[in-house]
Design a protein around this motif. Sequence first.
Motif, PDB file in Angstrom:
ATOM      1  N   CYS A   1      23.190  66.009 -15.696  1.00  0.00           N
ATOM      2  CA  CYS A   1      21.908  66.637 -16.035  1.00  0.00           C
ATOM      3  C   CYS A   1      21.065  66.904 -14.795  1.00  0.00           C
ATOM      4  CB  CYS A   1      21.120  65.749 -16.991  1.00  0.00           C
ATOM      5  SG  CYS A   1      22.012  65.331 -18.495  1.00  0.00           S
ATOM      6  N   SER A   2      21.099  65.976 -13.844  1.00  0.00           N
ATOM      7  CA  SER A   2      20.359  66.153 -12.594  1.00  0.00           C
ATOM      8  C   SER A   2      20.889  65.161 -11.572  1.00  0.00           C
ATOM      9  CB  SER A   2      18.856  65.941 -12.797  1.00  0.00           C
ATOM     10  OG  SER A   2      18.576  64.589 -13.102  1.00  0.00           O
ATOM     11  N   ALA A   3      20.669  65.491 -10.301  1.00  0.00           N
ATOM     12  CA  ALA A   3      21.047  64.597  -9.200  1.00  0.00           C
ATOM     13  C   ALA A   3      20.004  64.740  -8.105  1.00  0.00           C
ATOM     14  CB  ALA A   3      22.431  64.952  -8.670  1.00  0.00           C
ATOM     15  N   ASP A   4      19.481  63.615  -7.663  1.00  0.00           N
ATOM     16  CA  ASP A   4      18.414  63.615  -6.666  1.00  0.00           C
ATOM     17  C   ASP A   4      18.736  62.570  -5.597  1.00  0.00           C
ATOM     18  OD1 ASP A   4      16.007  63.955  -5.341  1.00  0.00           O
ATOM     19  OD2 ASP A   4      14.871  62.740  -6.770  1.00  0.00           O
ATOM     20  N   PRO A   5      19.155  63.020  -4.398  1.00  0.00           N
ATOM     21  CA  PRO A   5      19.446  62.049  -3.339  1.00  0.00           C
ATOM     22  C   PRO A   5      18.173  61.299  -2.938  1.00  0.00           C
ATOM     23  CG  PRO A   5      19.851  64.308  -2.590  1.00  0.00           C
ATOM     24  CD  PRO A   5      19.356  64.376  -3.988  1.00  0.00           C
ATOM     25  N   LYS A   6      18.234  59.970  -2.988  1.00  0.00           N
ATOM     26  CA  LYS A   6      17.063  59.148  -2.694  1.00  0.00           C
ATOM     27  C   LYS A   6      17.109  58.550  -1.292  1.00  0.00           C
ATOM     28  CE  LYS A   6      14.885  59.609  -6.523  1.00  0.00           C
ATOM     29  NZ  LYS A   6      13.686  60.426  -6.532  1.00  0.00           N
ATOM     30  N   GLU A   7      18.296  58.281  -0.804  1.00  0.00           N
ATOM     31  CA  GLU A   7      18.425  57.676   0.528  1.00  0.00           C
ATOM     32  C   GLU A   7      19.670  58.224   1.196  1.00  0.00           C
ATOM     33  OE1 GLU A   7      19.186  53.351   2.642  1.00  0.00           O
ATOM     34  OE2 GLU A   7      18.598  53.403   0.542  1.00  0.00           O
ATOM     35  N   ILE A   8      19.504  58.671   2.438  1.00  0.00           N
ATOM     36  CA  ILE A   8      20.632  59.118   3.246  1.00  0.00           C
ATOM     37  C   ILE A   8      20.491  58.428   4.597  1.00  0.00           C
ATOM     38  CG2 ILE A   8      21.796  61.075   4.338  1.00  0.00           C
ATOM     39  CD1 ILE A   8      20.560  62.848   2.120  1.00  0.00           C
ATOM     40  N   THR A   9      21.443  57.545   4.903  1.00  0.00           N
ATOM     41  CA  THR A   9      21.396  56.764   6.131  1.00  0.00           C
ATOM     42  C   THR A   9      22.681  56.987   6.908  1.00  0.00           C
ATOM     43  OG1 THR A   9      20.101  55.072   4.995  1.00  0.00           O
ATOM     44  CG2 THR A   9      21.134  54.445   7.077  1.00  0.00           C
ATOM     45  N   GLN A  10      22.552  57.327   8.174  1.00  0.00           N
ATOM     46  CA  GLN A  10      23.747  57.513   8.996  1.00  0.00           C
ATOM     47  C   GLN A  10      24.316  56.155   9.366  1.00  0.00           C
ATOM     48  OE1 GLN A  10      23.682  60.556  11.955  1.00  0.00           O
ATOM     49  NE2 GLN A  10      25.186  59.515  13.214  1.00  0.00           N
ATOM     50  N   LEU A  11      25.594  55.936   9.048  1.00  0.00           N
ATOM     51  CA  LEU A  11      26.273  54.693   9.387  1.00  0.00           C
ATOM     52  C   LEU A  11      26.894  54.774  10.772  1.00  0.00           C
ATOM     53  CD1 LEU A  11      28.038  54.066   5.951  1.00  0.00           C
ATOM     54  CD2 LEU A  11      25.897  53.059   6.792  1.00  0.00           C
ATOM     55  N   ARG A  12      27.491  55.925  11.068  1.00  0.00           N
ATOM     56  CA  ARG A  12      28.080  56.170  12.388  1.00  0.00           C
ATOM     57  C   ARG A  12      28.306  57.664  12.525  1.00  0.00           C
ATOM     58  NH1 ARG A  12      31.382  53.786   8.972  1.00  0.00           N
ATOM     59  NH2 ARG A  12      33.372  54.731   8.415  1.00  0.00           N
ATOM     60  N   GLY A  13      28.473  58.100  13.751  1.00  0.00           N
ATOM     61  CA  GLY A  13      28.726  59.513  13.946  1.00  0.00           C
ATOM     62  C   GLY A  13      28.625  59.935  15.390  1.00  0.00           C
TER      63      GLY A  13
ATOM     64  N   ALA B   1      28.744  64.062  17.758  1.00  0.00           N
ATOM     65  CA  ALA B   1      28.275  65.444  17.728  1.00  0.00           C
ATOM     66  C   ALA B   1      28.936  66.293  16.647  1.00  0.00           C
ATOM     67  CB  ALA B   1      28.487  66.089  19.094  1.00  0.00           C
ATOM     68  N   ASP B   2      30.130  65.914  16.179  1.00  0.00           N
ATOM     69  CA  ASP B   2      30.801  66.761  15.195  1.00  0.00           C
ATOM     70  C   ASP B   2      31.272  66.030  13.937  1.00  0.00           C
ATOM     71  OD1 ASP B   2      32.853  65.374  16.382  1.00  0.00           O
ATOM     72  OD2 ASP B   2      33.961  67.138  17.030  1.00  0.00           O
ATOM     73  N   GLU B   3      30.803  64.786  13.744  1.00  0.00           N
ATOM     74  CA  GLU B   3      31.150  64.047  12.531  1.00  0.00           C
ATOM     75  C   GLU B   3      30.117  62.956  12.290  1.00  0.00           C
ATOM     76  OE1 GLU B   3      34.778  61.345  10.675  1.00  0.00           O
ATOM     77  OE2 GLU B   3      35.048  62.294  12.609  1.00  0.00           O
ATOM     78  N   SER B   4      29.741  62.792  11.032  1.00  0.00           N
ATOM     79  CA  SER B   4      28.837  61.715  10.644  1.00  0.00           C
ATOM     80  C   SER B   4      29.339  61.065   9.369  1.00  0.00           C
ATOM     81  CB  SER B   4      27.419  62.233  10.389  1.00  0.00           C
ATOM     82  OG  SER B   4      26.755  62.515  11.577  1.00  0.00           O
ATOM     83  N   VAL B   5      29.192  59.749   9.295  1.00  0.00           N
ATOM     84  CA  VAL B   5      29.480  59.015   8.073  1.00  0.00           C
ATOM     85  C   VAL B   5      28.143  58.472   7.582  1.00  0.00           C
ATOM     86  CG1 VAL B   5      30.721  57.079   7.029  1.00  0.00           C
ATOM     87  CG2 VAL B   5      31.815  58.453   8.829  1.00  0.00           C
ATOM     88  N   LEU B   6      27.844  58.763   6.318  1.00  0.00           N
ATOM     89  CA  LEU B   6      26.538  58.466   5.755  1.00  0.00           C
ATOM     90  C   LEU B   6      26.638  57.577   4.534  1.00  0.00           C
ATOM     91  CD1 LEU B   6      25.425  62.194   5.604  1.00  0.00           C
ATOM     92  CD2 LEU B   6      24.870  60.600   7.429  1.00  0.00           C
ATOM     93  N   TYR B   7      25.633  56.741   4.352  1.00  0.00           N
ATOM     94  CA  TYR B   7      25.427  56.047   3.086  1.00  0.00           C
ATOM     95  C   TYR B   7      24.448  56.924   2.315  1.00  0.00           C
ATOM     96  CZ  TYR B   7      23.069  53.142  -0.301  1.00  0.00           C
ATOM     97  OH  TYR B   7      22.506  52.680  -1.458  1.00  0.00           O
ATOM     98  N   THR B   8      24.782  57.241   1.076  1.00  0.00           N
ATOM     99  CA  THR B   8      23.926  58.090   0.254  1.00  0.00           C
ATOM    100  C   THR B   8      23.706  57.443  -1.106  1.00  0.00           C
ATOM    101  OG1 THR B   8      24.904  60.019   1.328  1.00  0.00           O
ATOM    102  CG2 THR B   8      23.636  60.415  -0.656  1.00  0.00           C
ATOM    103  N   SER B   9      22.454  57.297  -1.483  1.00  0.00           N
ATOM    104  CA  SER B   9      22.081  56.798  -2.801  1.00  0.00           C
ATOM    105  C   SER B   9      21.523  57.980  -3.590  1.00  0.00           C
ATOM    106  CB  SER B   9      21.019  55.706  -2.648  1.00  0.00           C
ATOM    107  OG  SER B   9      20.514  55.329  -3.894  1.00  0.00           O
ATOM    108  N   VAL B  10      22.105  58.225  -4.769  1.00  0.00           N
ATOM    109  CA  VAL B  10      21.733  59.388  -5.562  1.00  0.00           C
ATOM    110  C   VAL B  10      21.296  58.945  -6.954  1.00  0.00           C
ATOM    111  CG1 VAL B  10      22.511  61.627  -6.429  1.00  0.00           C
ATOM    112  CG2 VAL B  10      23.511  60.700  -4.325  1.00  0.00           C
ATOM    113  N   ALA B  11      20.090  59.349  -7.348  1.00  0.00           N
ATOM    114  CA  ALA B  11      19.617  59.097  -8.709  1.00  0.00           C
ATOM    115  C   ALA B  11      20.146  60.236  -9.572  1.00  0.00           C
ATOM    116  CB  ALA B  11      18.096  59.063  -8.748  1.00  0.00           C
ATOM    117  N   VAL B  12      20.975  59.886 -10.548  1.00  0.00           N
ATOM    118  CA  VAL B  12      21.558  60.903 -11.419  1.00  0.00           C
ATOM    119  C   VAL B  12      21.163  60.638 -12.868  1.00  0.00           C
ATOM    120  CG1 VAL B  12      23.535  61.326  -9.908  1.00  0.00           C
ATOM    121  CG2 VAL B  12      23.744  59.679 -11.762  1.00  0.00           C
ATOM    122  N   LYS B  13      21.158  61.708 -13.617  1.00  0.00           N
ATOM    123  CA  LYS B  13      21.057  61.630 -15.071  1.00  0.00           C
ATOM    124  C   LYS B  13      22.329  62.270 -15.582  1.00  0.00           C
ATOM    125  CE  LYS B  13      16.055  61.690 -15.346  1.00  0.00           C
ATOM    126  NZ  LYS B  13      14.861  62.418 -15.823  1.00  0.00           N
TER     127      LYS B  13
END
Length: 127
Positions: free
Chosen positions: A67-79, A81-93
Amino acid sequence: MPEAAQDVPQGGTVDEAVSAVVTDYWTNAGDGSFDVAWEHLTDAYRQRVYQDNYRLFKEDLRNPKLCSADPKEITQLRGDADESVLYTSVAVKRGTNCKKRTLEYEMRVILGADGETWQIADMTRPD
């Protein structure tokens, strides 16, 4: 299909561009703009997860109904210049009653061969 994934903004930092592609992916997936969300995935990810089949991708997001998705937190774990690994928390319905819950993902975002476009190369749910 619409333009490919998020470009590095003029004068912006790589972190902003990486965050923007993840935010744009979830926002579009949540509001039903599946074609735009699809463009944010690398060809390799599309092939590995959906056998490069857009219909399977849409079915995955529709069943149970997103129904919906809203990213609440995006934190770079490592990365770099050409790659990043992120922690992402998404509020979904999700589901027939659009029940709200929070999902957590580790997402790997890479810079495309053009040196400008970021795309999602991997997305996993941490244990």
